[in-house]
Design a protein around this motif. Structure first.
Motif, PDB file in Angstrom:
ATOM      1  N   ALA A 164       0.893  -1.249   0.169  1.00  0.00           N
ATOM      2  CA  ALA A 164      -0.025  -0.107  -0.120  1.00  0.00           C
ATOM      3  C   ALA A 164       0.955   1.251  -0.009  1.00  0.00           C
ATOM      4  CB  ALA A 164      -0.942   0.082   1.205  1.00  0.00           C
ATOM      5  N   VAL A 165       0.261   2.342  -0.568  1.00  0.00           N
ATOM      6  CA  VAL A 165       0.975   3.756  -0.619  1.00  0.00           C
ATOM      7  C   VAL A 165       0.759   4.335   0.613  1.00  0.00           C
ATOM      8  CG1 VAL A 165       1.534   5.859  -1.793  1.00  0.00           C
ATOM      9  CG2 VAL A 165       1.136   3.657  -3.150  1.00  0.00           C
ATOM     10  N   PRO A 166       1.384   4.584   1.771  1.00  0.00           N
ATOM     11  CA  PRO A 166       1.064   5.252   2.993  1.00  0.00           C
ATOM     12  C   PRO A 166       0.258   6.512   2.652  1.00  0.00           C
ATOM     13  CG  PRO A 166       3.275   4.804   3.051  1.00  0.00           C
ATOM     14  CD  PRO A 166       3.041   4.331   1.765  1.00  0.00           C
ATOM     15  N   ASP A 167       0.461   7.408   1.976  1.00  0.00           N
ATOM     16  CA  ASP A 167      -0.130   8.786   1.958  1.00  0.00           C
ATOM     17  C   ASP A 167      -1.424   8.584   1.148  1.00  0.00           C
ATOM     18  OD1 ASP A 167       1.826   9.807   3.607  1.00  0.00           O
ATOM     19  OD2 ASP A 167       3.044  10.589   1.712  1.00  0.00           O
ATOM     20  N   MET A 168      -1.763   7.679   0.226  1.00  0.00           N
ATOM     21  CA  MET A 168      -2.963   7.472  -0.539  1.00  0.00           C
ATOM     22  C   MET A 168      -3.981   6.946   0.150  1.00  0.00           C
ATOM     23  SD  MET A 168      -1.326   6.152  -4.117  1.00  0.00           S
ATOM     24  CE  MET A 168      -2.946   5.679  -4.624  1.00  0.00           C
ATOM     25  N   SER A 169      -5.339   7.184  -0.079  1.00  0.00           N
ATOM     26  CA  SER A 169      -6.288   6.769   0.732  1.00  0.00           C
ATOM     27  C   SER A 169      -6.863   5.269   0.747  1.00  0.00           C
ATOM     28  CB  SER A 169      -7.780   7.519   0.401  1.00  0.00           C
ATOM     29  OG  SER A 169      -7.910   7.308  -1.129  1.00  0.00           O
ATOM     30  N   LEU A 170      -7.531   4.663   1.242  1.00  0.00           N
ATOM     31  CA  LEU A 170      -7.534   3.262   1.149  1.00  0.00           C
ATOM     32  C   LEU A 170      -8.330   2.937  -0.247  1.00  0.00           C
ATOM     33  CD1 LEU A 170      -8.951   2.358   4.747  1.00  0.00           C
ATOM     34  CD2 LEU A 170      -6.384   1.800   3.874  1.00  0.00           C
ATOM     35  N   SER A 171      -9.418   3.721  -0.398  1.00  0.00           N
ATOM     36  CA  SER A 171      -9.955   3.793  -1.783  1.00  0.00           C
ATOM     37  C   SER A 171      -8.955   3.650  -2.940  1.00  0.00           C
ATOM     38  CB  SER A 171     -10.971   4.481  -2.022  1.00  0.00           C
ATOM     39  OG  SER A 171     -10.589   5.888  -1.923  1.00  0.00           O
ATOM     40  N   ASP A 172      -7.975   4.702  -3.057  1.00  0.00           N
ATOM     41  CA  ASP A 172      -7.182   4.641  -4.153  1.00  0.00           C
ATOM     42  C   ASP A 172      -6.295   3.465  -4.080  1.00  0.00           C
ATOM     43  OD1 ASP A 172      -8.093   6.953  -5.027  1.00  0.00           O
ATOM     44  OD2 ASP A 172      -6.618   8.323  -4.050  1.00  0.00           O
ATOM     45  N   ASN A 173      -5.681   2.990  -2.924  1.00  0.00           N
ATOM     46  CA  ASN A 173      -5.136   1.731  -2.700  1.00  0.00           C
ATOM     47  C   ASN A 173      -5.740   0.422  -3.022  1.00  0.00           C
ATOM     48  OD1 ASN A 173      -2.249   2.017  -1.221  1.00  0.00           O
ATOM     49  ND2 ASN A 173      -3.350   3.391  -0.161  1.00  0.00           N
ATOM     50  N   ALA A 174      -7.033   0.570  -3.029  1.00  0.00           N
ATOM     51  CA  ALA A 174      -7.921  -0.636  -3.535  1.00  0.00           C
ATOM     52  C   ALA A 174      -7.816  -0.490  -4.948  1.00  0.00           C
ATOM     53  CB  ALA A 174      -9.363  -0.396  -3.072  1.00  0.00           C
ATOM     54  N   LEU A 175      -7.824   0.604  -5.612  1.00  0.00           N
ATOM     55  CA  LEU A 175      -7.691   0.782  -7.048  1.00  0.00           C
ATOM     56  C   LEU A 175      -6.504   0.172  -7.530  1.00  0.00           C
ATOM     57  CD1 LEU A 175      -9.058   1.422  -9.835  1.00  0.00           C
ATOM     58  CD2 LEU A 175      -7.911   3.940  -9.339  1.00  0.00           C
ATOM     59  N   LEU A 176      -5.108   0.249  -6.929  1.00  0.00           N
ATOM     60  CA  LEU A 176      -4.008  -0.061  -7.260  1.00  0.00           C
ATOM     61  C   LEU A 176      -3.833  -1.481  -8.045  1.00  0.00           C
ATOM     62  CD1 LEU A 176      -1.456   1.527  -4.813  1.00  0.00           C
ATOM     63  CD2 LEU A 176      -2.191   2.483  -7.035  1.00  0.00           C
ATOM     64  N   THR A 177      -4.302  -2.497  -7.378  1.00  0.00           N
ATOM     65  CA  THR A 177      -4.304  -3.958  -7.900  1.00  0.00           C
ATOM     66  C   THR A 177      -5.666  -4.371  -8.538  1.00  0.00           C
ATOM     67  OG1 THR A 177      -4.925  -5.131  -5.922  1.00  0.00           O
ATOM     68  CG2 THR A 177      -2.550  -4.388  -6.174  1.00  0.00           C
ATOM     69  N   ALA A 178      -6.893  -3.660  -8.133  1.00  0.00           N
ATOM     70  CA  ALA A 178      -8.114  -4.110  -8.521  1.00  0.00           C
ATOM     71  C   ALA A 178      -8.797  -3.424  -9.724  1.00  0.00           C
ATOM     72  CB  ALA A 178      -9.195  -4.168  -7.266  1.00  0.00           C
ATOM     73  N   PHE A 179      -7.806  -2.709 -10.476  1.00  0.00           N
ATOM     74  CA  PHE A 179      -8.465  -1.836 -11.519  1.00  0.00           C
ATOM     75  C   PHE A 179      -9.086  -2.835 -12.773  1.00  0.00           C
ATOM     76  CE2 PHE A 179      -3.909  -3.003 -12.311  1.00  0.00           C
ATOM     77  CZ  PHE A 179      -3.934  -3.341 -13.564  1.00  0.00           C
ATOM     78  N   GLN A 180      -8.795  -4.133 -12.667  1.00  0.00           N
ATOM     79  CA  GLN A 180      -9.303  -5.044 -13.684  1.00  0.00           C
ATOM     80  C   GLN A 180     -10.598  -5.514 -13.364  1.00  0.00           C
ATOM     81  OE1 GLN A 180      -6.343  -8.003 -14.660  1.00  0.00           O
ATOM     82  NE2 GLN A 180      -4.851  -6.832 -15.365  1.00  0.00           N
TER      83      GLN A 180
END
Length: 524
Positions: free
Chosen positions: A352-368
């Motif tokens: 996870a990227v510490p400064d990013m929100s949980l929703s943005d972190n969810a997008l990082l690997t689940a964009f598909q």
């Protein structure tokens, strides 16, 4: 039995520490006697780390008093703590890998202690006296993890230590190395040294510690004599509701092979890394395979190969297969399309990227997962996906827009694991899934992994926690110096044997007595 304040080595009275939005320590009292091994227990976010930092002078309390050997003190900084005889071995070692053992110890002790050459004789004397033999001339990068821990402890012992603080000291040790450490700690205690022992491994606490202080939500929730308690009783003190903590899981036979690794070899150009040597393994759909090993024996390299972060040449693509398809030259996104999900060893910065929100972190690997269309992010679906992770996996957080770095380790780990599981993978590769998390979060993570297994996924767990591997894995092996032992049905082996595999003794077999004694008992 009451103890007079004058006889205590360390006394903390009414210690409080507040951070923005968080009362980390709330009027905590802690007493440690000379020669006592005292456990500090609590779930993630209970306030243990803050309290340790206050004792060692890293952090200043907002209120309360520290009494050292009967006299009030203000612990200004770690240098003052060391001058009083307080030493601390952090969970993450602070050694320079390109320097020798003697050079590292000389740096910590300062000029007054002498040059590295002058310290060599004393290092040998102290390390041998406590059964932790070290060669002062060896470069740190050539030492095993257990030997590096010895350097940290010997560095403290050479400063006339009276209180030694250990944070999760066995998380990177084989069972044999842990036994050697415990023998050293018992000897230190017998000579009058006090030890503050922080661990999530309740069996170790019960076997080693004379007393325990339990924290919950920043407050002291209880005191106990660990050897008089069961693991379940300790867990209840830590988390309150102990439902599900005593779970045992049936072992199963998987179905068709999904992950196959065939004679995988790879030369690591990093002088401090590990090369992989003819590794072969398979993970079937509907089973969990565990790989044990002390850190630095090829786990990071194998994980990079499986995730796609390290690619092989096209001619070697067949050395790793997903459902028969060669993938060793495919990038991570292509492997995810074939059904891979991945939980890395490092939560912050990798998972996870510490400064990013949980929703943005969810997008990082689940964009598909339908969260992006024609290059545009579907913001409402991203937030809904993150909120569903939070709900299903009981992540303690104000909302989905909270920065990942503000969560406790256990809650962030549940979020990362939930993000991957909710993508319904065919293969989940998880590194150290419960490392550093409390007993409640660990139980929740184990239940989620078992549910995913029972839904038909192939799961590979790489962990240094043998108790965890024996609890959830159907088959098990171990990595040592880039080589992998044969995989064995978990009920057919024991921790003694796996510990030998972790040390590179792949041919060693335990006696029936060893096997009966070493298999972990469930929480009772």
């Amino acid at each position: 039995m009451s103890v007079s304040p004058e006889s205590l080595r360390l006394q903390m009275r009414g210690i409080s520490k507040r951070y923005p939005g968080c009362l980390a320590n709330d009027r905590i009292d802690l007493n440690i006697q000379p020669g006592e091994i005292h456990a500090l227990l609590g779930e993630n976010g209970a306030g243990k780390s803050t309290l340790m930092k206050i004792i060692y002078g890293v952090t200043q309390p907002d209120s309360g008093e520290i009494v050292w050997r009967g006299k009030p003190v203000k612990m200004r900084d770690p240098a003052m703590a060391r001058s009083l005889g307080i030493g601390m071995v952090f969970q993450h070692f602070s050694l320079f890998e390109t320097l020798t053992v003697a050079e590292n110890i000389a740096l910590a002790m300062g000029r007054a202690a002498g040059t590295p050459k002058q310290l060599e004789g004393r290092i040998r004397e102290v390390s041998q006296r406590y059964g932790m033999a070290l060669e002062p001339e060896r470069l740190v990068h050539s030492l095993s993890i257990g030997e590096r821990q010895r350097v940290e402890i010997v560095r403290c012992l050479m400063q006339d230590i009276e209180l030694l603080i250990l944070d999760e000291p066995t998380s990177v040790l084989t069972p044999q190395e842990a036994d050697e450490l415990f023998a050293t700690l018992r000897r230190l205690a017998a000579e009058g040294c006090s030890i503050l022992f922080i661990s999530h491994k309740l069996g170790e606490v019960r076997a080693l510690c004379h007393g325990a202080t339990v924290l919950r939500g920043g407050k002291v929730s209880g005191h106990c004599v660990p050897r008089d308690c069961s693991d379940l009783e300790l867990a209840r003190l830590m988390v309150g509701d102990a439902e599900g903590l005593e779970s045992t899981y049936a072992k199963v036979q998987g179905g068709e092979h999904f992950l196959q690794v065939n004679d995988l070899s790879w030369e690591n150009a990093d002088p401090f890394g590990t090369s992989l040597r003819t590794i072969s393994l398979e993970v079937r759909s509907g089973e969990i395979v565990g790989i044990a090993g002390v850190a630095g024996n090829g786990q990071d390299e194998l994980l990079a190969m499986l995730s796609g972060e390290q690619l092989l040449h096209k001619r070697d693509a067949a050395s790793i297969r997903f459902a028969g398809a060669p993938v060793a030259n495919l990038r991570p996104d292509a492997r995810r399309k074939l059904g891979l999900a991945f939980v890395p060893a490092e939560r912050l910065g990798h998972g996870a990227v510490p400064d990013m929100s949980l929703s943005d972190n969810a997008l990082l690997t689940a964009f598909q997962q339908g969260l992006v269309s024609n290059g545009l992010i579907k913001r409402d679906k991203v937030v809904a996906f993150a909120e569903e992770i939070i709900r299903r996996f009981a992540v303690k957080t104000p909302d989905a827009e909270t920065p990942a770095g503000s969560l406790s380790g256990g809650n962030l780990q549940k979020f990362i694991l939930g993000r991957e599981i909710m993508q319904k993978p065919k293969l989940l590769v998880a590194a150290h899934p419960t490392w550093g998390v409390d007993v409640g979060a660990a139980a929740a993570i184990h239940r989620a992994l078992i549910a995913l297994r029972d839904a038909g996924a192939a799961i590979l767990v790489i962990s240094e926690d043998l108790d965890e591997l024996f609890q959830i894995c159907d088959r098990i092996g171990a990595l040592s110096s880039g080589k992998l032992s044969a995989l064995t049905d978990t009920p057919s082996t024991c921790q003694v044997e796996v510990g030998r595999w972790m040390a590179g003794e792949f041919g060693a077999n335990p006696s029936p007595i060893d096997q009966a004694a070493a298999n972990p008992a469930p929480l009772s």
